[in-house]
Design a protein around this motif. Structure first.
Motif, PDB file in Angstrom:
ATOM      1  N   ASP A  12       0.830  -1.201   0.000  1.00  0.00           N
ATOM      2  CA  ASP A  12       0.000   0.000   0.000  1.00  0.00           C
ATOM      3  C   ASP A  12       0.869   1.257   0.000  1.00  0.00           C
ATOM      4  O   ASP A  12       0.612   2.198  -0.754  1.00  0.00           O
ATOM      5  CB  ASP A  12      -0.936   0.023   1.204  1.00  0.00           C
ATOM      6  CG  ASP A  12      -2.024  -1.037   1.130  1.00  0.00           C
ATOM      7  OD1 ASP A  12      -2.239  -1.601   0.031  1.00  0.00           O
ATOM      8  OD2 ASP A  12      -2.650  -1.306   2.177  1.00  0.00           O
ATOM      9  N   TYR A  15       2.699   1.729  -3.453  1.00  0.00           N
ATOM     10  CA  TYR A  15       1.823   2.289  -4.482  1.00  0.00           C
ATOM     11  C   TYR A  15       1.518   3.758  -4.212  1.00  0.00           C
ATOM     12  O   TYR A  15       1.381   4.554  -5.144  1.00  0.00           O
ATOM     13  CB  TYR A  15       0.538   1.472  -4.630  1.00  0.00           C
ATOM     14  CG  TYR A  15       0.730   0.263  -5.510  1.00  0.00           C
ATOM     15  CD1 TYR A  15       1.085   0.405  -6.857  1.00  0.00           C
ATOM     16  CD2 TYR A  15       0.576  -1.022  -5.017  1.00  0.00           C
ATOM     17  CE1 TYR A  15       1.272  -0.696  -7.673  1.00  0.00           C
ATOM     18  CE2 TYR A  15       0.766  -2.136  -5.826  1.00  0.00           C
ATOM     19  CZ  TYR A  15       1.111  -1.960  -7.148  1.00  0.00           C
ATOM     20  OH  TYR A  15       1.306  -3.051  -7.965  1.00  0.00           O
ATOM     21  N   GLU A  16       1.444   4.130  -2.957  1.00  0.00           N
ATOM     22  CA  GLU A  16       1.263   5.536  -2.605  1.00  0.00           C
ATOM     23  C   GLU A  16       2.472   6.352  -3.068  1.00  0.00           C
ATOM     24  O   GLU A  16       2.324   7.426  -3.646  1.00  0.00           O
ATOM     25  CB  GLU A  16       1.079   5.657  -1.091  1.00  0.00           C
ATOM     26  CG  GLU A  16       0.805   7.048  -0.589  1.00  0.00           C
ATOM     27  CD  GLU A  16       0.643   7.054   0.927  1.00  0.00           C
ATOM     28  OE1 GLU A  16       1.310   7.887   1.575  1.00  0.00           O
ATOM     29  OE2 GLU A  16      -0.123   6.222   1.454  1.00  0.00           O
ATOM     30  N   ASP A  19       2.573   6.772  -6.888  1.00  0.00           N
ATOM     31  CA  ASP A  19       1.610   7.714  -7.462  1.00  0.00           C
ATOM     32  C   ASP A  19       2.306   8.963  -8.011  1.00  0.00           C
ATOM     33  O   ASP A  19       1.868   9.545  -9.004  1.00  0.00           O
ATOM     34  CB  ASP A  19       0.565   8.135  -6.432  1.00  0.00           C
ATOM     35  CG  ASP A  19      -0.544   7.126  -6.267  1.00  0.00           C
ATOM     36  OD1 ASP A  19      -0.651   6.208  -7.106  1.00  0.00           O
ATOM     37  OD2 ASP A  19      -1.303   7.253  -5.284  1.00  0.00           O
ATOM     38  N   GLU A  20       3.386   9.355  -7.366  1.00  0.00           N
ATOM     39  CA  GLU A  20       4.135  10.545  -7.777  1.00  0.00           C
ATOM     40  C   GLU A  20       4.813  10.349  -9.139  1.00  0.00           C
ATOM     41  O   GLU A  20       5.166  11.319  -9.801  1.00  0.00           O
ATOM     42  CB  GLU A  20       5.185  10.858  -6.708  1.00  0.00           C
ATOM     43  CG  GLU A  20       6.011  12.085  -6.957  1.00  0.00           C
ATOM     44  CD  GLU A  20       7.001  12.339  -5.846  1.00  0.00           C
ATOM     45  OE1 GLU A  20       8.038  12.945  -6.141  1.00  0.00           O
ATOM     46  OE2 GLU A  20       6.751  11.941  -4.692  1.00  0.00           O
ATOM     47  N   TYR A  21       4.988   9.099  -9.554  1.00  0.00           N
ATOM     48  CA  TYR A  21       5.753   8.782 -10.759  1.00  0.00           C
ATOM     49  C   TYR A  21       4.895   8.213 -11.897  1.00  0.00           C
ATOM     50  O   TYR A  21       5.419   7.643 -12.838  1.00  0.00           O
ATOM     51  CB  TYR A  21       6.870   7.790 -10.413  1.00  0.00           C
ATOM     52  CG  TYR A  21       7.765   8.318  -9.324  1.00  0.00           C
ATOM     53  CD1 TYR A  21       8.787   9.199  -9.602  1.00  0.00           C
ATOM     54  CD2 TYR A  21       7.568   7.936  -7.991  1.00  0.00           C
ATOM     55  CE1 TYR A  21       9.607   9.690  -8.603  1.00  0.00           C
ATOM     56  CE2 TYR A  21       8.379   8.418  -6.984  1.00  0.00           C
ATOM     57  CZ  TYR A  21       9.388   9.303  -7.301  1.00  0.00           C
ATOM     58  OH  TYR A  21      10.192   9.794  -6.298  1.00  0.00           O
ATOM     59  N   ILE A  22       3.591   8.382 -11.832  1.00  0.00           N
ATOM     60  CA  ILE A  22       2.703   7.856 -12.868  1.00  0.00           C
ATOM     61  C   ILE A  22       2.921   8.617 -14.172  1.00  0.00           C
ATOM     62  O   ILE A  22       2.912   9.848 -14.203  1.00  0.00           O
ATOM     63  CB  ILE A  22       1.223   7.964 -12.442  1.00  0.00           C
ATOM     64  CG1 ILE A  22       0.941   7.006 -11.294  1.00  0.00           C
ATOM     65  CG2 ILE A  22       0.300   7.686 -13.615  1.00  0.00           C
ATOM     66  CD1 ILE A  22      -0.460   7.127 -10.723  1.00  0.00           C
ATOM     67  N   SER A  25      -1.797   5.301 -17.606  1.00  0.00           N
ATOM     68  CA  SER A  25      -2.563   4.303 -16.856  1.00  0.00           C
ATOM     69  C   SER A  25      -1.838   2.969 -16.754  1.00  0.00           C
ATOM     70  O   SER A  25      -2.208   2.130 -15.938  1.00  0.00           O
ATOM     71  CB  SER A  25      -3.941   4.103 -17.494  1.00  0.00           C
ATOM     72  OG  SER A  25      -3.789   3.599 -18.814  1.00  0.00           O
ATOM     73  N   TYR A  28       4.948   3.851 -15.452  1.00  0.00           N
ATOM     74  CA  TYR A  28       5.513   4.790 -14.493  1.00  0.00           C
ATOM     75  C   TYR A  28       6.830   5.321 -15.052  1.00  0.00           C
ATOM     76  O   TYR A  28       7.448   4.686 -15.900  1.00  0.00           O
ATOM     77  CB  TYR A  28       5.803   4.082 -13.165  1.00  0.00           C
ATOM     78  CG  TYR A  28       4.571   3.653 -12.429  1.00  0.00           C
ATOM     79  CD1 TYR A  28       4.014   4.467 -11.456  1.00  0.00           C
ATOM     80  CD2 TYR A  28       3.965   2.441 -12.698  1.00  0.00           C
ATOM     81  CE1 TYR A  28       2.873   4.077 -10.765  1.00  0.00           C
ATOM     82  CE2 TYR A  28       2.825   2.042 -12.021  1.00  0.00           C
ATOM     83  CZ  TYR A  28       2.282   2.868 -11.061  1.00  0.00           C
ATOM     84  OH  TYR A  28       1.159   2.480 -10.387  1.00  0.00           O
TER      85      TYR A  28
END
Length: 80
Positions: A12, A15-16, A19-22, A25, A28
């Motif tokens: 968890d 993945y949090e 999120d900064e590196y997306i 969809s 990354y």
């Protein structure tokens, strides 16, 4: 032995962080790999990883044992 889902606070949190590196969809930025390594090393988690790709990008997999269960994260990345 049947598969049994085991929640993971580490997954968890990763993945949090990711999120900064997306990028999209399904991809990354490759800098997510460094962020994952830094986090796992900060927690002194022994992990194994594989990275396959070229100058444009590729796939990255990282795994470790948590609560006596294997954990695996795999994702595509781009070098940008």
């Amino acid at each position: 032995m049947p598969y049994v889902y085991v929640p993971s606070e580490t997954v968890d949190k990763l993945y949090e962080i990711m999120d900064e590196y997306i990028f999209s969809s399904s991809e990354y930025y490759s800098s997510a790999i460094t962020a994952i390594r830094d986090y796992l090393e900060e927690l002194n988690i022994y992990y194994t990883e594989e990275q396959i790709g070229d100058a444009g990008g590729g796939s990255y997999a990282v795994s470790w044992i948590e609560q006596n269960n294997p954990v695996l994260i795999i994702f595509n990345y781009i070098n940008a």
